[in-house]
Design a protein around this motif. Structure first.
Motif, PDB file in Angstrom:
ATOM      1  N   ASN A 207     -63.525 -55.485  60.702  1.00  0.00           N
ATOM      2  CA  ASN A 207     -63.501 -56.529  59.676  1.00  0.00           C
ATOM      3  C   ASN A 207     -62.767 -56.084  58.409  1.00  0.00           C
ATOM      4  O   ASN A 207     -62.115 -56.898  57.739  1.00  0.00           O
ATOM      5  N   VAL A 208     -62.881 -54.779  58.060  1.00  0.00           N
ATOM      6  CA  VAL A 208     -62.287 -54.309  56.799  1.00  0.00           C
ATOM      7  C   VAL A 208     -60.775 -54.488  56.777  1.00  0.00           C
ATOM      8  O   VAL A 208     -60.187 -54.626  55.703  1.00  0.00           O
ATOM      9  N   GLN A 209     -60.137 -54.490  57.927  1.00  0.00           N
ATOM     10  CA  GLN A 209     -58.695 -54.704  57.961  1.00  0.00           C
ATOM     11  C   GLN A 209     -58.345 -56.115  57.483  1.00  0.00           C
ATOM     12  O   GLN A 209     -57.289 -56.320  56.888  1.00  0.00           O
ATOM     13  N   CYS A 210     -59.223 -57.059  57.762  1.00  0.00           N
ATOM     14  CA  CYS A 210     -58.998 -58.457  57.371  1.00  0.00           C
ATOM     15  C   CYS A 210     -59.392 -58.700  55.926  1.00  0.00           C
ATOM     16  O   CYS A 210     -58.641 -59.308  55.153  1.00  0.00           O
ATOM     17  N   THR A 211     -60.575 -58.215  55.538  1.00  0.00           N
ATOM     18  CA  THR A 211     -61.076 -58.476  54.189  1.00  0.00           C
ATOM     19  C   THR A 211     -60.210 -57.839  53.117  1.00  0.00           C
ATOM     20  O   THR A 211     -60.158 -58.324  51.991  1.00  0.00           O
ATOM     21  N   ALA A 212     -59.506 -56.737  53.457  1.00  0.00           N
ATOM     22  CA  ALA A 212     -58.635 -56.092  52.468  1.00  0.00           C
ATOM     23  C   ALA A 212     -57.512 -57.018  52.027  1.00  0.00           C
ATOM     24  O   ALA A 212     -57.017 -56.913  50.897  1.00  0.00           O
ATOM     25  N   THR A 213     -57.108 -57.932  52.892  1.00  0.00           N
ATOM     26  CA  THR A 213     -56.024 -58.872  52.577  1.00  0.00           C
ATOM     27  C   THR A 213     -56.540 -60.289  52.343  1.00  0.00           C
ATOM     28  O   THR A 213     -56.132 -60.954  51.387  1.00  0.00           O
ATOM     29  N   MET A 214     -57.457 -60.735  53.179  1.00  0.00           N
ATOM     30  CA  MET A 214     -57.859 -62.146  53.184  1.00  0.00           C
ATOM     31  C   MET A 214     -59.180 -62.407  52.464  1.00  0.00           C
ATOM     32  O   MET A 214     -59.626 -63.550  52.371  1.00  0.00           O
ATOM     33  N   GLY A 215     -59.832 -61.348  51.967  1.00  0.00           N
ATOM     34  CA  GLY A 215     -61.059 -61.537  51.228  1.00  0.00           C
ATOM     35  C   GLY A 215     -62.298 -61.468  52.094  1.00  0.00           C
ATOM     36  O   GLY A 215     -62.223 -61.383  53.326  1.00  0.00           O
ATOM     37  N   GLU A 216     -63.448 -61.511  51.426  1.00  0.00           N
ATOM     38  CA  GLU A 216     -64.725 -61.350  52.113  1.00  0.00           C
ATOM     39  C   GLU A 216     -65.074 -62.496  53.045  1.00  0.00           C
ATOM     40  O   GLU A 216     -65.993 -62.395  53.853  1.00  0.00           O
ATOM     41  N   SER A 217     -64.369 -63.608  52.932  1.00  0.00           N
ATOM     42  CA  SER A 217     -64.662 -64.766  53.790  1.00  0.00           C
ATOM     43  C   SER A 217     -63.865 -64.729  55.086  1.00  0.00           C
ATOM     44  O   SER A 217     -63.787 -65.725  55.810  1.00  0.00           O
ATOM     45  N   SER A 218     -63.258 -63.567  55.373  1.00  0.00           N
ATOM     46  CA  SER A 218     -62.520 -63.394  56.621  1.00  0.00           C
ATOM     47  C   SER A 218     -63.262 -62.424  57.518  1.00  0.00           C
ATOM     48  O   SER A 218     -64.197 -61.745  57.094  1.00  0.00           O
ATOM     49  N   GLU A 219     -62.826 -62.347  58.786  1.00  0.00           N
ATOM     50  CA  GLU A 219     -63.462 -61.453  59.740  1.00  0.00           C
ATOM     51  C   GLU A 219     -62.511 -61.163  60.886  1.00  0.00           C
ATOM     52  O   GLU A 219     -61.501 -61.858  61.067  1.00  0.00           O
ATOM     53  N   CYS A 220     -62.841 -60.101  61.625  1.00  0.00           N
ATOM     54  CA  CYS A 220     -62.073 -59.766  62.822  1.00  0.00           C
ATOM     55  C   CYS A 220     -62.840 -60.339  64.012  1.00  0.00           C
ATOM     56  O   CYS A 220     -63.908 -59.844  64.368  1.00  0.00           O
ATOM     57  N   ALA A 221     -62.304 -61.381  64.601  1.00  0.00           N
ATOM     58  CA  ALA A 221     -62.964 -62.049  65.725  1.00  0.00           C
ATOM     59  C   ALA A 221     -61.995 -62.153  66.886  1.00  0.00           C
ATOM     60  O   ALA A 221     -60.850 -62.569  66.707  1.00  0.00           O
ATOM     61  N   ASP A 222     -62.448 -61.719  68.066  1.00  0.00           N
ATOM     62  CA  ASP A 222     -61.599 -61.737  69.267  1.00  0.00           C
ATOM     63  C   ASP A 222     -60.316 -60.955  69.050  1.00  0.00           C
ATOM     64  O   ASP A 222     -59.235 -61.346  69.497  1.00  0.00           O
ATOM     65  N   ALA A 223     -60.434 -59.844  68.300  1.00  0.00           N
ATOM     66  CA  ALA A 223     -59.328 -58.901  68.060  1.00  0.00           C
ATOM     67  C   ALA A 223     -58.237 -59.441  67.147  1.00  0.00           C
ATOM     68  O   ALA A 223     -57.145 -58.872  67.070  1.00  0.00           O
ATOM     69  N   PHE A 224     -58.533 -60.539  66.407  1.00  0.00           N
ATOM     70  CA  PHE A 224     -57.558 -61.087  65.456  1.00  0.00           C
ATOM     71  C   PHE A 224     -58.266 -61.477  64.164  1.00  0.00           C
ATOM     72  O   PHE A 224     -59.434 -61.889  64.174  1.00  0.00           O
ATOM     73  N   CYS A 225     -57.543 -61.351  63.042  1.00  0.00           N
ATOM     74  CA  CYS A 225     -58.101 -61.723  61.750  1.00  0.00           C
ATOM     75  C   CYS A 225     -58.083 -63.245  61.592  1.00  0.00           C
ATOM     76  O   CYS A 225     -57.083 -63.900  61.910  1.00  0.00           O
ATOM     77  N   GLN A 226     -59.182 -63.781  61.084  1.00  0.00           N
ATOM     78  CA  GLN A 226     -59.272 -65.215  60.828  1.00  0.00           C
ATOM     79  C   GLN A 226     -60.349 -65.480  59.791  1.00  0.00           C
ATOM     80  O   GLN A 226     -61.173 -64.609  59.488  1.00  0.00           O
ATOM     81  N   CYS A 227     -60.320 -66.690  59.230  1.00  0.00           N
ATOM     82  CA  CYS A 227     -61.332 -67.063  58.250  1.00  0.00           C
ATOM     83  C   CYS A 227     -62.640 -67.406  58.953  1.00  0.00           C
ATOM     84  O   CYS A 227     -62.660 -67.851  60.102  1.00  0.00           O
ATOM     85  N   LYS A 228     -63.751 -67.192  58.253  1.00  0.00           N
ATOM     86  CA  LYS A 228     -65.045 -67.563  58.795  1.00  0.00           C
ATOM     87  C   LYS A 228     -65.163 -69.089  58.865  1.00  0.00           C
ATOM     88  O   LYS A 228     -64.332 -69.814  58.307  1.00  0.00           O
ATOM     89  N   ASP A 229     -66.178 -69.574  59.534  1.00  0.00           N
ATOM     90  CA  ASP A 229     -66.413 -71.012  59.623  1.00  0.00           C
ATOM     91  C   ASP A 229     -66.515 -71.625  58.235  1.00  0.00           C
ATOM     92  O   ASP A 229     -67.086 -71.017  57.308  1.00  0.00           O
ATOM     93  N   LEU A 230     -65.972 -72.829  58.097  1.00  0.00           N
ATOM     94  CA  LEU A 230     -65.954 -73.593  56.845  1.00  0.00           C
ATOM     95  C   LEU A 230     -64.981 -73.035  55.821  1.00  0.00           C
ATOM     96  O   LEU A 230     -65.002 -73.438  54.651  1.00  0.00           O
ATOM     97  N   TYR A 231     -64.103 -72.071  56.268  1.00  0.00           N
ATOM     98  CA  TYR A 231     -63.098 -71.514  55.364  1.00  0.00           C
ATOM     99  C   TYR A 231     -61.721 -71.637  56.005  1.00  0.00           C
ATOM    100  O   TYR A 231     -61.590 -71.692  57.232  1.00  0.00           O
ATOM    101  N   GLN A 232     -60.702 -71.663  55.143  1.00  0.00           N
ATOM    102  CA  GLN A 232     -59.325 -71.715  55.617  1.00  0.00           C
ATOM    103  C   GLN A 232     -58.447 -70.897  54.681  1.00  0.00           C
ATOM    104  O   GLN A 232     -58.821 -70.633  53.537  1.00  0.00           O
ATOM    105  N   VAL A 233     -57.249 -70.490  55.179  1.00  0.00           N
ATOM    106  CA  VAL A 233     -56.345 -69.647  54.395  1.00  0.00           C
ATOM    107  C   VAL A 233     -55.617 -70.480  53.348  1.00  0.00           C
ATOM    108  O   VAL A 233     -55.072 -71.545  53.652  1.00  0.00           O
ATOM    109  N   LYS A 234     -55.609 -69.973  52.124  1.00  0.00           N
ATOM    110  CA  LYS A 234     -54.813 -70.580  51.065  1.00  0.00           C
ATOM    111  C   LYS A 234     -53.468 -69.867  51.045  1.00  0.00           C
ATOM    112  O   LYS A 234     -53.392 -68.657  50.797  1.00  0.00           O
ATOM    113  N   ASN A 235     -52.403 -70.578  51.327  1.00  0.00           N
ATOM    114  CA  ASN A 235     -51.082 -69.976  51.528  1.00  0.00           C
ATOM    115  C   ASN A 235     -50.597 -69.165  50.336  1.00  0.00           C
ATOM    116  O   ASN A 235     -49.931 -68.135  50.490  1.00  0.00           O
TER     117      ASN A 235
END
Length: 272
Positions: A207-235
């Motif tokens: 997870n730390v690989q994702c949160t370092a760039t995408m913030g605490e509302s991100s996670e490593c799921a199924d071997a890829f970084c993505q936002c948690k439920d109810l969250y989306q990436v702000k470009n």
């Protein structure tokens, strides 16, 4: 008369020949003083051992030394291979080291990975090394770095040099603490440095690989970084933010549920 003459000749021979032999064997050729050390008070002069101004020298008494560190007076006293007499004690020659029992001179190893019989051969050349399975290796809690052995310092621990942190790849000693270098982040367990990902859908293992760039509302799921439920990436920031559309729908649903509850309460009271 003949008997007397014969006796005189015999006496002459018995006196003269030993002196002649002594004179002959006392003349010892040499190149330096070391080759005359077995003789009493001898120095090498004009390639001949000279004793007290003459070439008539006598042998020193023989001493047999079988232990490094024991007293001696000449090299031949040291009856140990690859040893010599220095400062009146037997010592191993250059590039040799005494065995633990002081009875042998062992060749100093050429470094880590070199063959050995005893640890003294290893740590005489490389501090904090030892002999294991006839090979020079770093001792426990130590690791190899550029041919030397350094103590293992983990991420977050105090350090004195980059070499101490080198057991963890992509780390260095920063402000006296082992830390990951730029572009890397310490794993959740703090055991290794992992590359920081570029953003959403980047491959990951922690997870730390994702949160370092995408913030605490991100996670490593199924071997890829993505936002948690109810969250989306702000470009504009690549951070995961609350999905406002989803929030609005949830808010509307909540209001409708409250209105329904109120109407049900009024209807219930009206009929009772």
């Amino acid at each position: 008369m003949n008997a007397i003459k014969s006796l005189l000749v015999l006496v002459f021979v018995m006196i003269t020949i030993p002196n002649f032999i002594h004179c002959f064997y006392s003349i010892v050729p040499c190149y330096d003083d070391e080759e005359c050390e077995h003789l009493e008070n001898a120095t090498c002069i004009d390639y001949i051992c000279n004793c007290n101004g003459t070439n008539l020298c006598t042998e020193k008494s023989i001493t047999v030394v079988t232990r490094i560190g024991a007293n001696c007076s000449r090299n031949s006293d040291c009856n140990i291979e690859f040893s010599r007499c220095g400062n009146n004690v037997c010592a191993c020659k250059e590039l040799y080291v005494a065995s633990p029992d002081q009875k042998r001179c062992l060749e100093v190893s050429s470094g880590l990975g070199a063959s050995c019989e005893d640890s003294v051969q290893c740590y005489d050349r490389v501090p904090h090394s030892g002999c294991q399975n006839n090979k020079c290796v770093c001792q426990q809690q130590m690791h190899k770095y550029q041919g030397l052995c350094y103590r293992n310092v983990e991420l977050g621990q105090n350090c004195g040099s980059d070499a101490e942190c080198s057991a963890t790849h992509f780390s260095k000693c920063i402000n006296s603490t082992c830390s990951c270098i730029d572009g890397f982040v310490a794993s959740t367990r703090g055991s290794r440095c992992l590359p920081v990902v570029d953003g959403e859908h980047a491959p990951c293992v922690d997870n730390v690989q994702c949160t370092a760039t995408m913030g605490e509302s991100s996670e490593c799921a199924d071997a890829f970084c993505q936002c948690k439920d109810l969250y989306q990436v702000k470009n504009s920031t690549k951070k995961c933010v609350r999905d406002m559309g989803e929030a609005s729908r949830n808010q509307s649903t909540s209001i409708l549920m409250k209105i329904g509850l109120c109407l049900f309460t009024i209807f219930f009271l009206w009929n009772h």
